[in-house]
Design an enzyme around this catalytic site. Structure first.
Site, short mmCIF file in Angstrom:
data_model
loop_
_atom_site.label_atom_id
_atom_site.label_comp_id
_atom_site.label_asym_id
_atom_site.label_seq_id
_atom_site.Cartn_x
_atom_site.Cartn_y
_atom_site.Cartn_z
CE LYS A 40 -12.46 -0.04 1.55
NZ LYS A 40 -11.77 0.52 2.68
CD GLU B 64 -2.94 -1.09 2.13
OE1 GLU B 64 -3.64 0.11 2.36
OE2 GLU B 64 -2.99 -1.91 3.12
CG HIS C 245 6.86 -29.24 5.35
ND1 HIS C 245 6.98 -30.68 5.60
CD2 HIS C 245 6.77 -28.47 6.43
CE1 HIS C 245 7.35 -30.45 6.84
NE2 HIS C 245 7.18 -29.39 7.28
C1 F6R Z 1 -6.08 1.90 4.09
C2 F6R Z 1 -5.99 0.40 4.75
C3 F6R Z 1 -6.88 -0.68 4.10
C4 F6R Z 1 -8.26 -0.55 5.23
C5 F6R Z 1 -9.25 -1.62 4.68
C6 F6R Z 1 -10.47 -1.60 5.62
O1 F6R Z 1 -5.02 2.67 4.64
O2 F6R Z 1 -5.12 0.07 5.28
O3 F6R Z 1 -6.57 -1.93 4.14
O4 F6R Z 1 -7.90 -0.73 6.35
O5 F6R Z 1 -9.79 -1.25 3.44
O6 F6R Z 1 -11.04 -0.42 5.74
P1 F6R Z 1 -11.27 0.03 7.40
O7 F6R Z 1 -10.14 0.05 8.08
O8 F6R Z 1 -11.83 1.60 7.23
O9 F6R Z 1 -12.20 -1.14 7.99
#
Ligand code: F6R
Length: 313
Positions: free
Chosen positions: A309, A200, A216
């Site tokens: 998302k 990321e 393994h």
């Molecule tokens: C973004 C990040 C992502 C979010 C994940 C879940 O910085 O690290 O991995 O953590 O998309 O979102 P949240 O944390 O808001 O539930």
């Protein structure tokens, strides 16, 4: 706040929070639910809590079928809007499980209010993965581990400069290579955090494999020089690992030496497993930032995650 500043201030995120504490032994089992930067806290808690009841960390939409009204469900989502985590809360409520929610706001907070569930707030304004310390401190305090929270802070603060220097060195060794981060049962969570932070922040691929399972399968893959020469290898372990796994670390080092491949073997510093794991976590976070810099990447945006998302709405 920029990434550098958030990471500089990361140790201070470890600060005890006032909340009602829970005794793990009061439940048939505990299930932590969360995704990405909010999911990893459940993996850490699975390592830190040593109750006589099962502790699980779930990433996804569903809860295991055996979770029932005698289980505790702890839902963590920084934004409070992650659909997989919300789905587990809905399912947990249907099953009558006792639930606690942790978020900076969002639907999780609204649902907690509506259902009269405890909701523990996290400061707003951070990308979720940069708020790890806040989320972890809150969860640790929820289970009565506030002394350990303060110890983590002191350990990270006193070792910060050393960690940054090491992180720079490791980042340089990974530049233009595919990072492969190996772990053990105790460092698996940290190795995975390294992978996700490299993904990321530095916007590049990275893979994990773990002892003893990698003895393994993975090790046979090292035979191919065309591919292994494209990789940069790191192995994280802890002195408290099973003695046979420590022996396996030595064997792994020997295998790499025989093949003429560099394997960086790293151990965290600190007086306890928890402190050492957070030491290695902080090291990985820094190196992901240095690697981002080497690739000329802005560590903060995660556009493709945002796109996914939005596409799911
Ligand atoms: C973004 C990040 C992502 C979010 C994940 C879940 O910085 O690290 O991995 O953590 O998309 O979102 P949240 O944390 O808001 O539930």
């Amino acid at each position: 706040m920029d990434a550098l500043r958030m990471l500089e201030e990361f140790p201070s995120q470890f600060s005890a929070v006032e909340c009602q504490t829970l005794n793990p032994e009061d439940y048939k089992g505990i299930v932590f639910s969360g995704m990405g930067g909010s999911g990893i806290v459940g993996d850490f808690m699975r390592l830190f809590l040593k109750p006589s009841v099962p502790v699980l960390s779930v990433r996804g939409y569903d809860l295991p079928s055996f979770v029932d009204r005698d289980w505790l469900l702890v839902c963590t989502s920084y934004s409070g809007n992650t659909e997989e985590t919300i789905s587990t809360l809905q399912e947990g409520l249907k099953k009558g499980a006792r639930a606690v929610c942790i978020s900076s706001g969002g639907r999780l907070m609204e649902m907690a209010k509506r259902e009269n569930l405890p909701h523990l707030p996290i400061p707003q304004g951070y990308p979720p993965r940069y708020a790890l310390g806040f989320m972890l401190s809150t969860l640790m305090c929820l289970f009565g581990m506030s002394a350990e929270v303060e110890n983590i802070k002191a350990n990270l603060e006193s070792n910060k400069e050393k960690i940054k220097t090491k992180a720079q060195e490791v980042a340089k060794s990974m530049f233009t290579y595919l990072p492969i981060v190996y772990g053990t049962p105790l460092t698996e969570t940290v190795a995975f955090r390294w992978k996700t932070q490299i993904n990321e922040n530095a916007k590049t691929l990275c893979y994990n494999a773990f002892l003893p399972e990698m003895h393994h399968n993975e090790v046979v893959g090292l035979d191919n020089p065309h591919i292994r020469n494209l990789c940069a290898f790191v192995l994280l372990y802890d002195p408290e690992d099973h003695t046979r796994n420590i022996k396996r670390v030595e064997i792994t080092q020997h295998i790499f030496k025989e093949l003429g491949i560099v394997l960086k073997v790293l151990v965290g510093e600190g007086n306890s497993l928890i402190e050492r794991l957070l030491y290695l976590t902080y090291l990985g976070d820094w190196l992901s930032l240095y690697l981002a810099d080497l690739y000329g990447q802005d560590p903060i945006p995660v556009r493709v995650i945002d796109f996914i998302k939005k596409s799911l709405i």
